[in-house]
Design an enzyme around this catalytic site. Structure first.
Site: not given
Ligand code: NAD
Length: 479
Positions: A287, A179, A385, A253
């Protein structure tokens, strides 16, 4: 509008989404809607998981292929993705605003690189070993794939983070439902076409677009055997709760708030430019960035000036311009969030650079790279963050104090230590409690595990460890 505005990729075919809801994909740099895509419904998720399950259970299918045959298929997949790399880079940049100079060397290249890496590991690593058993006989320990993997990815490095999951999961013999993030969907659709062109069998890879509800339906689906998630700590915590209830393996992650520790002997003039990639790259939407700059009090003003000078030199603008280093933030919502943190920072600390929208850019969600000085590690801008181009310079007294402050965080993902004395920097680095840390450098190494501790997540991606994380072991006791 693109040809996929009504379809999801299930069982090797583009099929009409069951639900009627659609979302817009909007360019971060022009604010124009460039495509629409379906919000995958529970029925779409159901169909995708069923296809992945059939493909996994097929006795002559993917999971049961000889490793060398799967490796060859992954290498064909890599070749097609390499050919389509420039197109993928343009699609990513067109959606999330990542500078083309970055998408061309990450999103265009890393998918193929990882597929080839895991194909090689697959050929080199036996999946069965024999050992003498405690009962006097022999036990065969088999490495077996887990089953159907749900892979949920964010928008910031969409292809890189998809293939952190897809490459080892497929190599191990699993089938996958991906997804993608709604902000970056078009590049995921190219992956589906590339899989077909490479002869990846139907059902082995399925892609269902959508947002949090689609992701949640996938995480909870009874046909899923493991969840691999990259995204926010907030969403990750909820996913962990669901997986805990279901006793479903999960890799998370999540976010970070890492420290860039500058020791008092550092040659700032030479090193500060190198610190860009571990503090600000992709407009801070990465991240593992060390956005807390820990500066020795004896050289505090010098460090603040060096970072103010660095951000002042970074060209901000059209991400397709090869001279641009910083593009826009991904969305209006993300810019609102970052600007709220900048407003908070003005109350908590001293603004020394940026803090505004850059002049002359009327379209696109731009924020000028920003530096705050005199930041206390307890300040909101040091604890939360921000996921934008905002640095907090925090003073410390002595190496022990630097380590203490670095570790005084809810997160534990990355970080780096900088010194003229590499041995001294290394000694400090090994005291930092994070999943990865750099010494006079920070670059993710695909051959080694990557991930976080504390609120930064559970489990590791990359390296041989990731292949193991997509396998169960089965002990066969020979009588
Ligand atoms: P997000 O958690 O809102 O969304 C990430 C993904 O998860 C999207 O595809 C979203 O549609 C899906 N999603 C959201 N809520 C969900 C739920 N309850 N159940 C299942 N799927 C769900 O995050 P974002 O704003 O899109 O991304 C930024 C965040 O990601 C930042 O906090 C960043 O640090 C983190 N990030 C971490 C890493 C790592 O490797 N540790 C890498 C990149 C980004």
């Amino acid at each position: 509008m693109d040809r996929h505005s009504d379809t999801v990729f299930i069982d090797g075919e583009w099929v009409r989404a069951r639900g009627s809801a659609r979302y817009d994909i909007v360019s971060a740099s022009t604010e124009e809607t460039i495509a629409t895509a379906p919000v995958g419904s529970a029925e779409d998720v159901d169909a995708a998981v069923a296809a992945a399950r059939r493909a996994f259970d097929d006795p002559s299918g993917w999971a049961n292929w000889e490793p060398a045959r799967r490796a060859a298929a992954l290498e064909r997949f890599a070749e097609v993705l390499d050919e389509r790399g420039p197109e993928i880079a343009r699609l990513v940049t067109g959606q999330n605003g990542m500078p083309i100079t970055i998408s061309s060397v990450s999103e265009a290249v890393i998918p193929g690189t990882l597929l080839r890496y895991y194909a090689t590991l697959l050929r080199e690593t036996p999946t069965e070993t024999e050992r003498p058993s405690a009962t006097g006989g022999t036990t065969v320990v088999r490495q077996v794939p887990i089953g159907v993997i749900a892979a949920i990815v964010p928008w910031n490095f969409p292809q890189t983070l998809t293939f952190y999951k897809l490459a080892p999961a497929l190599a191990a013999g699993n089938t996958v439902v991906v997804k993608p993030a709604p902000e970056t969907t078009l590049d995921a659709f190219v992956v589906a076409d590339a899989a077909t062109a490479a002869g990846i069998p139907p059902g082995v890879l399925n892609i269902v677009s959508g947002g949090p509800d689609t992701g949640a339906a996938l995480v909870e689906h009874p046909g899923v055997d493991k969840v691999a998630f990259t995204g926010s700590t907030r969403a990750g915590r909820g996913i962990a709760e669901t997986c805990g209830r279901l006793l479903r393996p999960v890799t998370l992650e999540l976010g970070g708030k890492s420290a860039t520790i500058i020791l008092d002997d550092v040659d700032l003039a030479t090193e500060v430019g190198k610190m860009f990639t571990c503090t600000l790259v992709n407009s801070g939407q990465t991240c593992m960035l060390g956005t807390r700059i820990l500066a020795p009090r004896s050289r505090y003003a010098e460090v603040v000036d060096a970072f103010a000078g660095l951000v002042g030199m970074l060209p901000v603008g059209d991400p397709f311009d090869p001279g641009v280093i910083l593009g826009p933030l991904v969305s209006e919502r993300q810019r609102d969030r970052v600007e709220a943190y900048i407003a908070k920072g003005r109350d908590e600390a001293r603004l020394v650079a940026g803090g505004t929208r850059p002049a002359g850019l009327d379209k696109g969600w731009f924020v000028a790279p920003t530096v705050f000085a005199d930041v206390d590690n307890d300040a909101v801008i040091a604890r939360e963050e921000i996921f934008g181009p905002v640095l907090a310079v925090i003073p410390y007294d002595g190496d022990d104090d630097a380590v203490r402050i670095a570790n005084d965080s809810a997160y534990g993902l990355g970080g780096s230590v900088w010194s003229a004395d590499a041995e001294r920097a290394r000694a400090v680095a090994t005291r930092v409690r994070t999943g990865t840390v750099g010494v006079n450098f920070y670059q993710i190494d695909h051959h080694s595990p990557f991930g976080g501790v504390k609120d930064s997540g559970l489990g590791r991606e990359l390296g041989p460890e990731a292949l193991t994380s997509y396998r169960h072991t089965q002990s066969v006791y020979l009588g």
